[in-house]
Design an enzyme around this catalytic site. Structure first.
Site, PDB file in Angstrom:
ATOM      1  N   ASP A  13      -7.558   0.120   0.645  1.00  0.00           N
ATOM      2  CA  ASP A  13      -8.657  -0.544   1.357  1.00  0.00           C
ATOM      3  C   ASP A  13      -9.729  -1.106   0.425  1.00  0.00           C
ATOM      4  OD1 ASP A  13      -7.405   0.323   3.755  1.00  0.00           O
ATOM      5  OD2 ASP A  13      -8.321   2.291   3.443  1.00  0.00           O
ATOM      6  N   LYS A  16      -8.081  -5.834  -1.178  1.00  0.00           N
ATOM      7  CA  LYS A  16      -7.017  -6.590  -1.883  1.00  0.00           C
ATOM      8  C   LYS A  16      -6.622  -7.826  -1.103  1.00  0.00           C
ATOM      9  CE  LYS A  16      -4.143  -3.086  -1.556  1.00  0.00           C
ATOM     10  NZ  LYS A  16      -4.989  -1.968  -1.194  1.00  0.00           N
ATOM     11  N   GLY A  40      -2.910  -2.252   5.688  1.00  0.00           N
ATOM     12  CA  GLY A  40      -3.676  -3.141   6.570  1.00  0.00           C
ATOM     13  C   GLY A  40      -4.539  -4.027   5.694  1.00  0.00           C
ATOM     14  N   HIS A  41      -3.980  -5.159   5.266  1.00  0.00           N
ATOM     15  CA  HIS A  41      -4.699  -6.039   4.336  1.00  0.00           C
ATOM     16  C   HIS A  41      -5.476  -7.088   5.126  1.00  0.00           C
ATOM     17  CE1 HIS A  41      -1.475  -5.026   1.083  1.00  0.00           C
ATOM     18  NE2 HIS A  41      -2.235  -4.019   1.397  1.00  0.00           N
ATOM     19  N   GLN A 223      -1.597   0.032  -0.406  1.00  0.00           N
ATOM     20  CA  GLN A 223      -2.322   1.288  -0.642  1.00  0.00           C
ATOM     21  C   GLN A 223      -3.116   1.129  -1.946  1.00  0.00           C
ATOM     22  OE1 GLN A 223       1.194   1.569   0.532  1.00  0.00           O
ATOM     23  NE2 GLN A 223       0.017   1.424   2.394  1.00  0.00           N
TER      24      GLN A 223
HETATM   25  P1  IMP Z   1       1.245   7.537   4.776  1.00  0.00           P
HETATM   26  O1  IMP Z   1       1.330   6.489   3.717  1.00  0.00           O
HETATM   27  O2  IMP Z   1       1.143   6.975   6.162  1.00  0.00           O
HETATM   28  O3  IMP Z   1       2.315   8.577   4.645  1.00  0.00           O
HETATM   29  O4  IMP Z   1      -0.147   8.333   4.543  1.00  0.00           O
HETATM   30  C1  IMP Z   1      -0.410   9.124   3.381  1.00  0.00           C
HETATM   31  C2  IMP Z   1      -1.864   8.997   2.957  1.00  0.00           C
HETATM   32  O5  IMP Z   1      -2.097   7.675   2.478  1.00  0.00           O
HETATM   33  C3  IMP Z   1      -2.856   9.219   4.090  1.00  0.00           C
HETATM   34  O6  IMP Z   1      -4.017   9.833   3.558  1.00  0.00           O
HETATM   35  C4  IMP Z   1      -3.189   7.818   4.550  1.00  0.00           C
HETATM   36  O7  IMP Z   1      -4.448   7.731   5.178  1.00  0.00           O
HETATM   37  C5  IMP Z   1      -3.163   7.078   3.219  1.00  0.00           C
HETATM   38  N1  IMP Z   1      -2.836   5.662   3.364  1.00  0.00           N
HETATM   39  C6  IMP Z   1      -1.630   5.110   3.620  1.00  0.00           C
HETATM   40  N2  IMP Z   1      -1.723   3.789   3.670  1.00  0.00           N
HETATM   41  C7  IMP Z   1      -2.997   3.478   3.420  1.00  0.00           C
HETATM   42  C8  IMP Z   1      -3.705   2.252   3.308  1.00  0.00           C
HETATM   43  O8  IMP Z   1      -3.154   1.150   3.434  1.00  0.00           O
HETATM   44  N3  IMP Z   1      -5.036   2.347   3.047  1.00  0.00           N
HETATM   45  C9  IMP Z   1      -5.653   3.537   2.870  1.00  0.00           C
HETATM   46  N4  IMP Z   1      -5.035   4.705   2.964  1.00  0.00           N
HETATM   47  C10 IMP Z   1      -3.717   4.678   3.235  1.00  0.00           C
END
Ligand code: IMP
Length: 430
Positions: A13, A16, A40-41, A223
């Site tokens: 977040d 990007k 979520g870009h 991420q």
């Molecule tokens: P997962 O990727 O859904 O398995 O989540 C694992 C961890 O990564 C959690 O703490 C999520 O909130 C975090 N996370 C996954 N994708 C994002 C992202 O795009 N932005 C911020 N945090 C993320």
């Protein structure tokens, strides 16, 4: 021409989306290299505000070919819905390709993600619930289904049937849940395969050929580097290699083929989900950044945890990934504060350290050591050139450069495309 990598240097977040949208305009290919629909870009353009989940952010630019590479986990249902929505809102790329090597996220992965989280109780990770962990687990266990499997419909439905039956055993026997309707899922997957098949190709071969032709390729991370499965604060990480090494592995390109590396850093820090966050601000101060920065997850809508800029964690990201330049985003969120703080070290068990501990339980005990700087108490929204930034904001950016050991190429002062200062060419080949 080497490939450019654009990635987030924090816990995701970092803004990007805007940076990629700006830079993808100049490229021939814009390729997502990791993660899945957990991302979520956000991009704001003349068509509106978009949160891209799987589709690369450059899709709106004519002439740019968007692609998903091998390291992405593709949720066909969510991808088709996202493409349909984008088409309604004006994005009609002539071509869009998905790697035949990319793994699939199927509905049982999402279900298992929920069960696994529930089972973790107080040790939960706060996943997005998009099935990411179970899909990458299947990949590593050599039990995954790949996008390329969709090209042989007879074999594909057999594989889906088999995998769903196995998933049902876990769902019923381990978690006591309701089994999935195997026939319905098989029919659904066959339908998705028909729709996805025309998009499938050997993305990695295509990109190697494009690089040989000297075309500009922008590789889009998802991420953030601190959520990387190896480098991040395990287990509070995602399941993919979100760093630059992940880009090379996903695309099947040699490390030497990577040129510009642009690391996006928030002007402060955010984190969504569980996990240690040494500079987290509790109470009103955290609420202020949440409110002014509109820090709500673009995928889950969850409020993000907010805190001061952490130079220790950020520098670690740069040490791991390298950076030819930095994009500092959301500077404007700090506009009206009396002072700003940067964490320059941690106190852990009475010892001062300037590195990120590898263990999340140790990081959770880290107390931030702050350096205070004066705020600028005026809006930066309309600044477009360095000279138009207040001197205190300039000093803040310069201090970040100094602590990171990398130059800032982009400063973002608002969500719109033009609310951007370009201080040097981020895509210049080093
Ligand atoms: P997962 O990727 O859904 O398995 O989540 C694992 C961890 O990564 C959690 O703490 C999520 O909130 C975090 N996370 C996954 N994708 C994002 C992202 O795009 N932005 C911020 N945090 C993320």
């Amino acid at each position: 021409m080497p490939a450019a990598v654009i990635l987030g240097g924090h816990w995701g977040d970092e803004g990007k989306g805007k940076v990629i949208d700006l830079l993808a305009e100049r490229c021939a290919y814009n390729v997502r290299y990791s993660g899945g629909s957990n991302a979520g870009h956000t991009v704001v353009n003349e068509h509106g505000t978009f949160a891209f989940h799987q589709v690369p952010c450059g899709i709106f630019h004519p002439g740019v070919i968007p692609m998903l590479a091998a390291g992405v986990v593709v949720d066909p249902e969510a991808l088709l819905a996202e493409l349909a929505e984008l088409e309604c809102r004006g994005a009609r790329p002539e071509r869009f390709y998905v790697s035949e090597r990319a793994h699939l996220v199927l509905p049982y992965h999402r279900l298992l993600d929920g069960y696994l989280e529930a089972q973790r109780n107080e040790l939960r990770l706060g996943t997005t619930g998009k099935g990411i962990g179970p899909a990458y687990s299947d990949k590593a266990a050599r039990d995954g289904l790949r996008v390329g499997d969709m090209l042989d419909p007879v074999r594909f439905v057999q594989l889906v049937r088999r995998r769903t039956e196995i998933a049902n055993q876990y769902i019923t026997a381990v978690y006591g849940g309701e089994p999935m309707d195997v026939d319905a899922l098989v029919r659904q997957c066959a339908e998705w395969a028909t729709l996805i098949a025309p998009m499938v190709c050997d993305v990695e071969r295509e990109i190697r050929a494009a690089l040989c032709r000297g075309q500009l390729v922008v590789l889009e991370g998802a991420q953030g580097a601190l959520l990387d499965i190896d480098a991040g604060s395990y287990p509070f990480v995602t399941s993919s290699s979100s760093g630059v090494a992940g880009a090379c592995a996903s695309l099947g390109i040699p490390v030497g083929e990577v040129g510009p590396i642009v690391v996006a850093l928030h002007a402060y820090m955010t984190r969504v989900g569980e996990g240690p966050f040494p500079t987290e601000l509790e109470g009103e101060a955290g609420q202020y950044l949440l409110r002014v920065g509109n820090e709500f997850g673009a995928t889950t809508g969850r409020p993000r945890r907010c805190g001061w800029f952490d130079a220790v964690a950020s520098r670690y990201s740069l040490d791991v990934n390298g950076a030819t330049s930095l994009a500092v985003t959301k500077l404007d969120v700090l506009d009206h504060l009396g002072h700003v703080r940067i964490c320059v070290a941690y106190e852990i068990d009475g010892k001062r350290v300037r590195y990120l501990p590898s263990r999340a339980d140790v990081l959770a005990r880290a107390l931030p050591v702050f350096e205070d700087m004066p705020g600028w108490k005026q809006s930066t929204h309309d600044a477009r050139r360095w000279e138009e930034l207040p001197s205190a904001a300039q000093a803040y950016i310069r201090r970040i450069e100094e602590l990171m050991g990398a130059p800032v190429s982009i400063v973002s002062v608002g969500p719109a495309r033009d609310q951007t200062l370009v201080l040097r060419d981020p895509l210049a080949v080093p």
